[in-house]
Motif scaffolding. Structure first.
Motif, PDB file in Angstrom:
ATOM      1  N   ARG A   1       0.921  -1.232  -0.074  1.00  0.00           N
ATOM      2  CA  ARG A   1      -0.018   0.042  -0.169  1.00  0.00           C
ATOM      3  C   ARG A   1       0.655   1.254  -0.001  1.00  0.00           C
ATOM      4  O   ARG A   1       1.955   1.209   0.570  1.00  0.00           O
ATOM      5  CB  ARG A   1      -1.002  -0.121   1.202  1.00  0.00           C
ATOM      6  CG  ARG A   1      -2.093  -1.271   1.153  1.00  0.00           C
ATOM      7  CD  ARG A   1      -2.828  -1.129   2.286  1.00  0.00           C
ATOM      8  NE  ARG A   1      -3.758  -2.253   2.436  1.00  0.00           N
ATOM      9  CZ  ARG A   1      -4.608  -2.562   1.399  1.00  0.00           C
ATOM     10  NH1 ARG A   1      -4.729  -1.923   0.630  1.00  0.00           N
ATOM     11  NH2 ARG A   1      -5.484  -3.643   1.589  1.00  0.00           N
TER      12      ARG A   1
ATOM     13  N   LEU B   1      -0.248   5.910  -0.076  1.00  0.00           N
ATOM     14  CA  LEU B   1      -1.206   6.916   0.046  1.00  0.00           C
ATOM     15  C   LEU B   1      -0.731   8.078  -0.514  1.00  0.00           C
ATOM     16  O   LEU B   1       0.398   8.646  -0.471  1.00  0.00           O
ATOM     17  CB  LEU B   1      -1.460   7.238   1.405  1.00  0.00           C
ATOM     18  CG  LEU B   1      -1.799   6.205   2.601  1.00  0.00           C
ATOM     19  CD1 LEU B   1      -1.938   6.770   4.174  1.00  0.00           C
ATOM     20  CD2 LEU B   1      -3.198   6.060   2.252  1.00  0.00           C
TER      21      LEU B   1
ATOM     22  N   GLU C   1      -5.881   5.728  -0.809  1.00  0.00           N
ATOM     23  CA  GLU C   1      -5.117   4.646  -0.698  1.00  0.00           C
ATOM     24  C   GLU C   1      -5.100   3.755  -2.000  1.00  0.00           C
ATOM     25  O   GLU C   1      -5.976   3.662  -2.525  1.00  0.00           O
ATOM     26  CB  GLU C   1      -5.615   3.783   0.367  1.00  0.00           C
ATOM     27  CG  GLU C   1      -4.580   2.490   0.638  1.00  0.00           C
ATOM     28  CD  GLU C   1      -5.118   1.589   1.656  1.00  0.00           C
ATOM     29  OE1 GLU C   1      -4.615   1.718   2.788  1.00  0.00           O
ATOM     30  OE2 GLU C   1      -6.060   0.841   1.478  1.00  0.00           O
TER      31      GLU C   1
END
Length: 172
Positions: free
Chosen positions: A141, A143, A149
């Motif tokens: 992941r 951001l 996200e």
């Protein structure tokens, strides 16, 4: 005339097909991206050889050259974001204002041959970078500064839409 900036949140393309360009990026994964990018690079090279490459279809729309310069820069931004996602846990991406980049980079006055060479280099390098990501890392992941996200998978899908949508914009 200055082009009005794009302030839309395009993350919806991760959920459904884009009605404007027909791309259903949610069907793609990082394993399909290298071939898609390599094909797109060839199509952009053709666009950049057109005699009308500097012509804007209207005062509110970029020329094919400006779109190509944008895509070249998108390749660089996404390469950096992909690298962060693979190398770090949960990075936050630096802001990138595509409209400010277009003005600062004077996209309209750039040399089409140089843009073609730079787009090709950046696009093929990004294709190779996605090809090198093991399937076990597709859910890593990152951001955006606005809190959106992304995973490596959704970053690849978002990229595919952007590149193919702009080819649609220039009839490439």
């Amino acid at each position: 005339m200055a082009i009005e900036g794009d302030t839309k949140d395009w993350t919806w393309v991760l959920q459904r097909r884009c009605e404007q360009c027909g791309v259903d990026s949610a069907r793609e994964d990082p394993a399909s991206v290298p071939a898609l990018l390599r094909d797109a690079v060839g199509r952009w090279q053709e666009v950049l050889r057109r005699p009308d490459v500097r012509d804007r279809p209207d005062d509110a729309t970029w020329s094919p050259l400006e779109y190509a310069a944008h895509v070249r820069d998108v390749f660089g931004v996404f390469a950096g974001r992909l690298r962060l996602m693979v190398d770090e846990d949960g990075p936050t991406f630096a802001d990138w204002d595509q409209d400010a980049a277009a003005v600062a980079g004077q996209y309209a006055s750039q040399d089409p041959a140089a843009v073609s060479a730079e787009l090709t280099t950046a696009g093929l390098a990004l294709a190779d970078a996605f090809a090198a990501v093991p399937a076990g890392q597709w859910e890593r992941r990152g951001l955006r500064s606005n809190g959106s996200e992304f995973t490596v998978r959704t970053l690849s899908q978002y990229l595919v839409h952007d590149v193919l949508h702009h080819l649609h914009d220039v009839r490439g």
